[in-house]
Write a protein that holds these residues in place. Structure first.
Motif, PDB file in Angstrom:
ATOM      1  N   UNK A   1       0.902  -1.166   0.116  1.00 39.06           N
ATOM      2  CA  UNK A   1      -0.107  -0.107   0.028  1.00 39.06           C
ATOM      3  C   UNK A   1       0.911   1.302  -0.017  1.00 39.06           C
ATOM      4  N   UNK A   2       0.446   2.455  -0.566  1.00 39.05           N
ATOM      5  CA  UNK A   2       0.938   3.746  -0.634  1.00 39.05           C
ATOM      6  C   UNK A   2      -0.066   4.645  -0.862  1.00 39.05           C
ATOM      7  N   UNK A   3       0.364   5.970  -0.544  1.00 44.28           N
ATOM      8  CA  UNK A   3      -0.383   7.180  -0.680  1.00 44.28           C
ATOM      9  C   UNK A   3      -0.711   7.208  -2.074  1.00 44.28           C
ATOM     10  N   UNK A   4      -1.728   7.609  -2.350  1.00 43.45           N
ATOM     11  CA  UNK A   4      -2.153   7.905  -3.891  1.00 43.45           C
ATOM     12  C   UNK A   4      -1.630   9.286  -4.375  1.00 43.45           C
ATOM     13  N   UNK A   5      -1.295  10.227  -3.590  1.00 45.39           N
ATOM     14  CA  UNK A   5      -0.897  11.617  -3.694  1.00 45.39           C
ATOM     15  C   UNK A   5       0.340  12.031  -2.787  1.00 45.39           C
ATOM     16  N   UNK A   6       0.865  13.076  -3.315  1.00 46.13           N
ATOM     17  CA  UNK A   6       1.879  13.533  -2.721  1.00 46.13           C
ATOM     18  C   UNK A   6       1.369  14.483  -1.391  1.00 46.13           C
ATOM     19  N   UNK A   7       2.244  14.442  -0.211  1.00 47.78           N
ATOM     20  CA  UNK A   7       1.728  15.230   0.988  1.00 47.78           C
ATOM     21  C   UNK A   7       2.886  16.061   1.373  1.00 47.78           C
ATOM     22  N   UNK A   8       2.618  17.056   1.752  1.00 44.81           N
ATOM     23  CA  UNK A   8       3.645  17.883   2.676  1.00 44.81           C
ATOM     24  C   UNK A   8       3.231  17.712   3.999  1.00 44.81           C
ATOM     25  N   UNK A   9       4.006  17.681   5.074  1.00 43.38           N
ATOM     26  CA  UNK A   9       3.864  17.453   6.330  1.00 43.38           C
ATOM     27  C   UNK A   9       4.432  18.559   7.183  1.00 43.38           C
ATOM     28  N   UNK A  10       3.531  19.300   7.758  1.00 37.69           N
ATOM     29  CA  UNK A  10       4.140  20.445   8.691  1.00 37.69           C
ATOM     30  C   UNK A  10       3.437  20.458  10.034  1.00 37.69           C
ATOM     31  N   UNK A  11       4.012  21.141  10.756  1.00 34.00           N
ATOM     32  CA  UNK A  11       3.672  21.433  12.397  1.00 34.00           C
ATOM     33  C   UNK A  11       2.930  22.622  12.377  1.00 34.00           C
ATOM     34  N   UNK A  72      -4.550   0.555  16.641  1.00 35.71           N
ATOM     35  CA  UNK A  72      -4.391   1.927  16.517  1.00 35.71           C
ATOM     36  C   UNK A  72      -3.930   2.074  14.867  1.00 35.71           C
ATOM     37  N   UNK A  73      -2.948   1.158  14.236  1.00 39.58           N
ATOM     38  CA  UNK A  73      -2.682   1.140  12.921  1.00 39.58           C
ATOM     39  C   UNK A  73      -3.852   0.829  12.009  1.00 39.58           C
ATOM     40  N   UNK A  74      -4.498  -0.257  12.386  1.00 36.84           N
ATOM     41  CA  UNK A  74      -5.778  -0.602  11.424  1.00 36.84           C
ATOM     42  C   UNK A  74      -6.795   0.655  11.533  1.00 36.84           C
ATOM     43  N   UNK A  75      -6.807   1.328  12.622  1.00 35.50           N
ATOM     44  CA  UNK A  75      -7.730   2.548  12.384  1.00 35.50           C
ATOM     45  C   UNK A  75      -7.296   3.667  11.685  1.00 35.50           C
ATOM     46  N   UNK A  76      -6.126   3.931  11.936  1.00 32.27           N
ATOM     47  CA  UNK A  76      -5.556   4.850  10.902  1.00 32.27           C
ATOM     48  C   UNK A  76      -5.638   4.497   9.599  1.00 32.27           C
ATOM     49  N   UNK A  77      -5.207   3.415   9.240  1.00 33.66           N
ATOM     50  CA  UNK A  77      -5.304   3.008   7.470  1.00 33.66           C
ATOM     51  C   UNK A  77      -6.708   3.059   7.085  1.00 33.66           C
ATOM     52  N   UNK A  78      -7.405   2.617   7.844  1.00 33.38           N
ATOM     53  CA  UNK A  78      -9.049   2.566   7.559  1.00 33.38           C
ATOM     54  C   UNK A  78      -9.412   4.106   7.160  1.00 33.38           C
ATOM     55  N   UNK A  79      -9.034   4.986   8.134  1.00 34.87           N
ATOM     56  CA  UNK A  79      -9.122   6.540   7.896  1.00 34.87           C
ATOM     57  C   UNK A  79      -8.748   7.036   6.669  1.00 34.87           C
ATOM     58  N   UNK A  80      -7.395   6.637   6.311  1.00 34.20           N
ATOM     59  CA  UNK A  80      -6.807   7.230   5.170  1.00 34.20           C
ATOM     60  C   UNK A  80      -7.535   6.524   3.787  1.00 34.20           C
ATOM     61  N   UNK A  81      -8.006   5.141   3.857  1.00 29.82           N
ATOM     62  CA  UNK A  81      -8.777   4.476   2.837  1.00 29.82           C
ATOM     63  C   UNK A  81     -10.173   5.244   2.648  1.00 29.82           C
ATOM     64  N   UNK A  82     -10.736   5.479   3.582  1.00 37.92           N
ATOM     65  CA  UNK A  82     -12.105   6.499   3.654  1.00 37.92           C
ATOM     66  C   UNK A  82     -11.908   7.722   3.026  1.00 37.92           C
ATOM     67  N   UNK A  83     -10.697   8.332   3.276  1.00 34.02           N
ATOM     68  CA  UNK A  83     -10.621   9.673   2.877  1.00 34.02           C
ATOM     69  C   UNK A  83     -10.008   9.507   1.170  1.00 34.02           C
ATOM     70  N   UNK A  85      -6.928   8.375   0.088  1.00 33.56           N
ATOM     71  CA  UNK A  85      -5.633   8.854  -0.191  1.00 33.56           C
ATOM     72  C   UNK A  85      -4.994   7.615  -0.011  1.00 33.56           C
ATOM     73  N   UNK A  86      -5.379   6.603   0.052  1.00 25.37           N
ATOM     74  CA  UNK A  86      -4.570   5.260   0.352  1.00 25.37           C
ATOM     75  C   UNK A  86      -4.816   4.335  -0.593  1.00 25.37           C
ATOM     76  N   UNK A  87      -3.697   3.878  -1.453  1.00 25.72           N
ATOM     77  CA  UNK A  87      -3.967   2.830  -2.403  1.00 25.72           C
ATOM     78  C   UNK A  87      -3.563   1.281  -1.973  1.00 25.72           C
TER      79      UNK A  87
END
Length: 89
Positions: A1-11, A72-83, A85-87
């Motif tokens: 799996x990987x992100x479908x798009x490029x993201x910039x991460x900032x604080x 936690x990881x399963x939930x996080x990955x599921x949120x990314x799939x629902x958004x 942005x995850x392939x």
């Protein structure tokens, strides 16, 4: 799996924010996360398995409970799939 798009991460104000730079979705695709989530988003820029993600998290962070981490990881990955942005490819 990987992100479908490029993201910039900032604080921003103590919060990690991942901003898409090439998906055209706008504000609804902004991802607010913690340090661990930002770490995962960084490694999802390349194709990786869930097991490899778990191994990298264990190398980078002190993890008390593997079961809690996996949930936690399963939930996080599921949120990314629902958004959408995850392939899984």
């Amino acid at each position: 799996m990987k992100l479908k798009y490029n993201f910039v991460i900032n604080e921003v104000a103590g919060q990690k924010i991942a901003l898409p730079i090439d998906c055209g979705y706008g504000e609804q695709s902004v991802i607010k996360t913690n340090e661990t989530g930002a770490f995962i988003l960084e490694i999802l820029k390349n194709d990786i398995t869930k097991q490899e993600i778990l191994e990298k998290i264990n190398q980078e962070f002190s993890v008390e409970s593997q079961e809690t981490l996996e949930n936690w990881l399963d939930n996080f990955l599921e949120k990314l799939k629902n958004a959408e942005v995850l392939s899984d490819d």
